[in-house]
Design a protein around this motif. Structure first.
Motif, PDB file in Angstrom:
ATOM      1  N   LEU A 264     -10.552  12.391  49.334  1.00 50.03           N
ATOM      2  CA  LEU A 264      -9.951  11.856  50.621  1.00 50.03           C
ATOM      3  C   LEU A 264      -9.253  10.693  50.002  1.00 50.03           C
ATOM      4  N   VAL A 265      -9.318   9.779  48.913  1.00 53.63           N
ATOM      5  CA  VAL A 265      -8.654   8.682  48.613  1.00 53.63           C
ATOM      6  C   VAL A 265      -7.132   9.071  48.187  1.00 53.63           C
ATOM      7  N   ARG A 266      -7.036  10.406  47.485  1.00 54.62           N
ATOM      8  CA  ARG A 266      -5.940  10.785  47.071  1.00 54.62           C
ATOM      9  C   ARG A 266      -4.995  11.199  48.166  1.00 54.62           C
ATOM     10  N   HIS A 267      -5.598  12.016  49.405  1.00 57.36           N
ATOM     11  CA  HIS A 267      -4.875  12.535  50.445  1.00 57.36           C
ATOM     12  C   HIS A 267      -4.623  11.500  51.324  1.00 57.36           C
ATOM     13  N   LEU A 268      -5.289  10.423  51.708  1.00 56.88           N
ATOM     14  CA  LEU A 268      -4.873   9.429  52.616  1.00 56.88           C
ATOM     15  C   LEU A 268      -3.895   8.561  51.789  1.00 56.88           C
ATOM     16  N   THR A 269      -3.979   8.285  50.687  1.00 58.39           N
ATOM     17  CA  THR A 269      -2.927   7.405  50.120  1.00 58.39           C
ATOM     18  C   THR A 269      -1.596   8.270  50.189  1.00 58.39           C
ATOM     19  N   TRP A 270      -1.684   9.359  49.826  1.00 55.69           N
ATOM     20  CA  TRP A 270      -0.356  10.221  49.857  1.00 55.69           C
ATOM     21  C   TRP A 270       0.125  10.178  51.304  1.00 55.69           C
ATOM     22  N   ALA A 271      -0.501  10.529  52.296  1.00 50.16           N
ATOM     23  CA  ALA A 271      -0.283  10.618  53.564  1.00 50.16           C
ATOM     24  C   ALA A 271       0.318   8.923  54.032  1.00 50.16           C
ATOM     25  N   PHE A 272      -0.374   7.968  53.776  1.00 49.72           N
ATOM     26  CA  PHE A 272       0.099   6.532  54.000  1.00 49.72           C
ATOM     27  C   PHE A 272       1.437   6.578  53.592  1.00 49.72           C
ATOM     28  N   LEU A 273       1.684   6.796  52.172  1.00 53.55           N
ATOM     29  CA  LEU A 273       3.060   6.449  51.660  1.00 53.55           C
ATOM     30  C   LEU A 273       4.076   7.529  52.244  1.00 53.55           C
ATOM     31  N   ARG A 274       3.802   8.428  52.544  1.00 49.52           N
ATOM     32  CA  ARG A 274       4.757   9.605  52.949  1.00 49.52           C
ATOM     33  C   ARG A 274       5.263   9.202  54.502  1.00 49.52           C
ATOM     34  N   SER A 275       4.485   8.568  55.228  1.00 53.37           N
ATOM     35  CA  SER A 275       4.964   8.084  56.683  1.00 53.37           C
ATOM     36  C   SER A 275       5.571   6.568  56.334  1.00 53.37           C
ATOM     37  N   ALA A 276       4.825   5.875  55.646  1.00 55.68           N
ATOM     38  CA  ALA A 276       5.461   4.304  55.107  1.00 55.68           C
ATOM     39  C   ALA A 276       6.825   4.275  54.642  1.00 55.68           C
ATOM     40  N   LEU A 277       7.164   5.423  53.832  1.00 56.12           N
ATOM     41  CA  LEU A 277       8.673   5.691  53.554  1.00 56.12           C
ATOM     42  C   LEU A 277       9.423   6.389  54.157  1.00 56.12           C
ATOM     43  N   HIS A 278       9.046   7.332  54.970  1.00 49.02           N
ATOM     44  CA  HIS A 278       9.668   8.237  55.997  1.00 49.02           C
ATOM     45  C   HIS A 278       9.103   7.862  57.493  1.00 49.02           C
ATOM     46  N   PRO A 279       9.713   6.889  57.979  1.00 48.27           N
ATOM     47  CA  PRO A 279       9.138   6.648  59.531  1.00 48.27           C
ATOM     48  C   PRO A 279       8.823   7.618  60.493  1.00 48.27           C
ATOM     49  N   ALA A 280       9.665   8.671  60.354  1.00 46.84           N
ATOM     50  CA  ALA A 280       9.604   9.689  61.255  1.00 46.84           C
ATOM     51  C   ALA A 280       8.329  10.802  60.952  1.00 46.84           C
ATOM     52  N   ASN A 281       8.009  10.331  59.712  1.00 46.78           N
ATOM     53  CA  ASN A 281       6.857  11.354  59.351  1.00 46.78           C
ATOM     54  C   ASN A 281       5.504  11.069  59.908  1.00 46.78           C
ATOM     55  N   THR A 282       4.771  12.077  60.115  1.00 46.37           N
ATOM     56  CA  THR A 282       3.414  11.946  60.959  1.00 46.37           C
ATOM     57  C   THR A 282       2.381  12.316  59.899  1.00 46.37           C
ATOM     58  N   ASP A 283       2.384  12.499  58.738  1.00 45.82           N
ATOM     59  CA  ASP A 283       1.283  12.732  57.925  1.00 45.82           C
ATOM     60  C   ASP A 283       0.019  11.703  57.919  1.00 45.82           C
ATOM     61  N   TRP A 284       0.345  10.344  57.911  1.00 49.63           N
ATOM     62  CA  TRP A 284      -0.619   9.458  57.949  1.00 49.63           C
ATOM     63  C   TRP A 284      -1.169   9.454  59.635  1.00 49.63           C
ATOM     64  N   ALA A 285      -0.387   9.768  60.649  1.00 47.05           N
ATOM     65  CA  ALA A 285      -1.167   9.660  61.879  1.00 47.05           C
ATOM     66  C   ALA A 285      -2.132  10.849  61.859  1.00 47.05           C
ATOM     67  N   THR A 286      -1.793  11.922  61.371  1.00 46.97           N
ATOM     68  CA  THR A 286      -2.663  13.208  61.399  1.00 46.97           C
ATOM     69  C   THR A 286      -3.803  13.126  60.456  1.00 46.97           C
ATOM     70  N   ALA A 287      -3.759  12.492  59.137  1.00 48.90           N
ATOM     71  CA  ALA A 287      -4.820  12.136  58.472  1.00 48.90           C
ATOM     72  C   ALA A 287      -5.844  11.235  59.041  1.00 48.90           C
ATOM     73  N   SER A 288      -5.311  10.194  59.528  1.00 49.78           N
ATOM     74  CA  SER A 288      -6.211   9.174  60.164  1.00 49.78           C
ATOM     75  C   SER A 288      -7.240   9.837  61.440  1.00 49.78           C
ATOM     76  N   ALA A 289      -6.232  10.783  62.069  1.00 52.16           N
ATOM     77  CA  ALA A 289      -7.025  11.374  63.401  1.00 52.16           C
ATOM     78  C   ALA A 289      -7.945  12.436  62.673  1.00 52.16           C
ATOM     79  N   GLU A 290      -7.658  12.993  61.752  1.00 51.62           N
ATOM     80  CA  GLU A 290      -9.048  13.991  60.941  1.00 51.62           C
ATOM     81  C   GLU A 290     -10.115  13.064  60.584  1.00 51.62           C
ATOM     82  N   LEU A 291      -9.862  12.040  59.993  1.00 56.62           N
ATOM     83  CA  LEU A 291     -10.944  11.180  59.518  1.00 56.62           C
ATOM     84  C   LEU A 291     -11.668  10.771  60.520  1.00 56.62           C
ATOM     85  N   ALA A 292     -11.187  10.284  61.599  1.00 53.26           N
ATOM     86  CA  ALA A 292     -11.950   9.769  62.903  1.00 53.26           C
ATOM     87  C   ALA A 292     -12.470  10.868  63.641  1.00 53.26           C
ATOM     88  N   ALA A 293     -11.903  12.011  63.435  1.00 51.82           N
ATOM     89  CA  ALA A 293     -12.855  13.150  64.132  1.00 51.82           C
ATOM     90  C   ALA A 293     -14.010  13.893  63.577  1.00 51.82           C
TER      91      ALA A 293
END
Length: 304
Positions: A264-293
């Motif tokens: 979980l840590v490695r996936h969420l950290t990857w997703a966060f950095l992908r979206s933080a460095l590419h503002p149009a990227n939605t990996d962080w939003a998707t990963a956050s929603a998956e955890l919440a669900a």
């Protein structure tokens, strides 16, 4: 290149950067996917005693999914065996920060040392990451400052090249929050996060009971609660300081080994950095929603 699918990784070490002012040359490991271009860069600061050989669970995942990962070996590494009476010890936290900026200053050298990597790095998308003491080191490049003995913020060591960060089990504030042992032996452990404006993900375990603080696990969330701007906090349920084992596969200091937590840590950290460095990227939003669900979540995310 599909960034969510793993690709073969090329890793080169040690790449030796001459650093006479440091007393010992800086040894660096560079890992990157064998294919792909415009690769964002993560500079990873290891925890106390670790080295460029550590954190394979994170590095393998990040590099196989589109990042170039740079790992310097700091002077406190067990591989260097610097004695406690070494005159560099009082300033060793500063040497750590300089190790990270030196790696960024010499990206051309690091890039050239890895077969096939030349011309493939995206120097406009750089992040820092760190675990434990390494997280405090990384936080200074994001804008955190170390308070002096009078409680005044010290030198601003932030780096404008760094656009985002991941702070894993990052120590909190000093002063009365420290145990007497920590106050005596680690006076530099007194960060001020109020100017740490760079976007960051803070990862903390809610069972991380440290001998350095009197506050308990909440101490490790200070970088999120006190740092301004875009910050996210991932709280891992039942996690101790190793966060399930991020420092390596089956390492002795892991007290809470949990492969699912590490995944979980490695996936969420990857997703966060992908979206933080590419503002149009939605990996962080998707990963956050998956955890919440999730019906049986391993943690929770708070973002602002």
């Amino acid at each position: 290149m599909r960034h969510n699918a793993p690709t073969p990784v090329i890793s080169t070490h040690p790449v030796v950067l001459p650093t006479p002012e440091r007393g010992q040359d800086l040894h660096v490991r560079v890992s990157a996917p064998a294919t792909g271009h415009n690769l964002p860069v993560i500079v990873l600061s290891h925890g106390f005693g670790q080295s460029l050989h550590g954190y394979a669970p994170l590095v393998d995942h990040w590099a196989a999914r589109g990042f170039a990962v740079v790992q310097p070996t700091h002077l406190d590494s067990r591989t260097l065996d610097v004695p406690p009476d070494d005159p560099r010890h009082p300033e060793i936290w500063r040497f750590r920060v300089t190790d990270l900026t030196t790696a960024l200053d010499r990206l051309d050298v690091l890039e050239a040392a890895v077969p096939g990597l030349a011309g493939r790095l995206d120097r406009d998308r750089i992040a820092v990451a760190g675990h434990s003491w390494g997280a405090q080191t990384a936080s200074t490049l994001l804008g955190a400052r170390v308070l002096d003995a009078d409680g005044r913020p010290g030198e601003d060591l932030s780096d404008p090249r760094v656009k985002a960060g991941v702070l894993l089990a990052v120590p909190g504030t000093g002063g009365d929050d420290l145990t007497p042992f920590a106050a005596e032996h680690f006076p530099f452990m007194s960060p001020d996060f109020t100017a740490m404006t760079t976007p960051a993900l803070v990862v903390a375990g809610d069972a991380d009971q440290s001998a350095l603080t009197v506050r308990g696990p909440g101490w490790f969330t200070d970088a999120h609660t006190r740092g301004p701007g875009a910050k996210s906090l991932l709280t891992l349920f039942g996690a101790e300081h190793s966060l399930g084992g991020v420092a390596g596969y089956a390492v002795a200091e892991t007290t809470d080994e949990n492969p699912d937590r590490v995944a979980l840590v490695r996936h969420l950290t990857w997703a966060f950095l992908r979206s933080a460095l590419h503002p149009a990227n939605t990996d962080w939003a998707t990963a956050s929603a998956e955890l919440a669900a999730s019906t049986n979540p391993l943690g929770r995310i708070e973002s602002r």
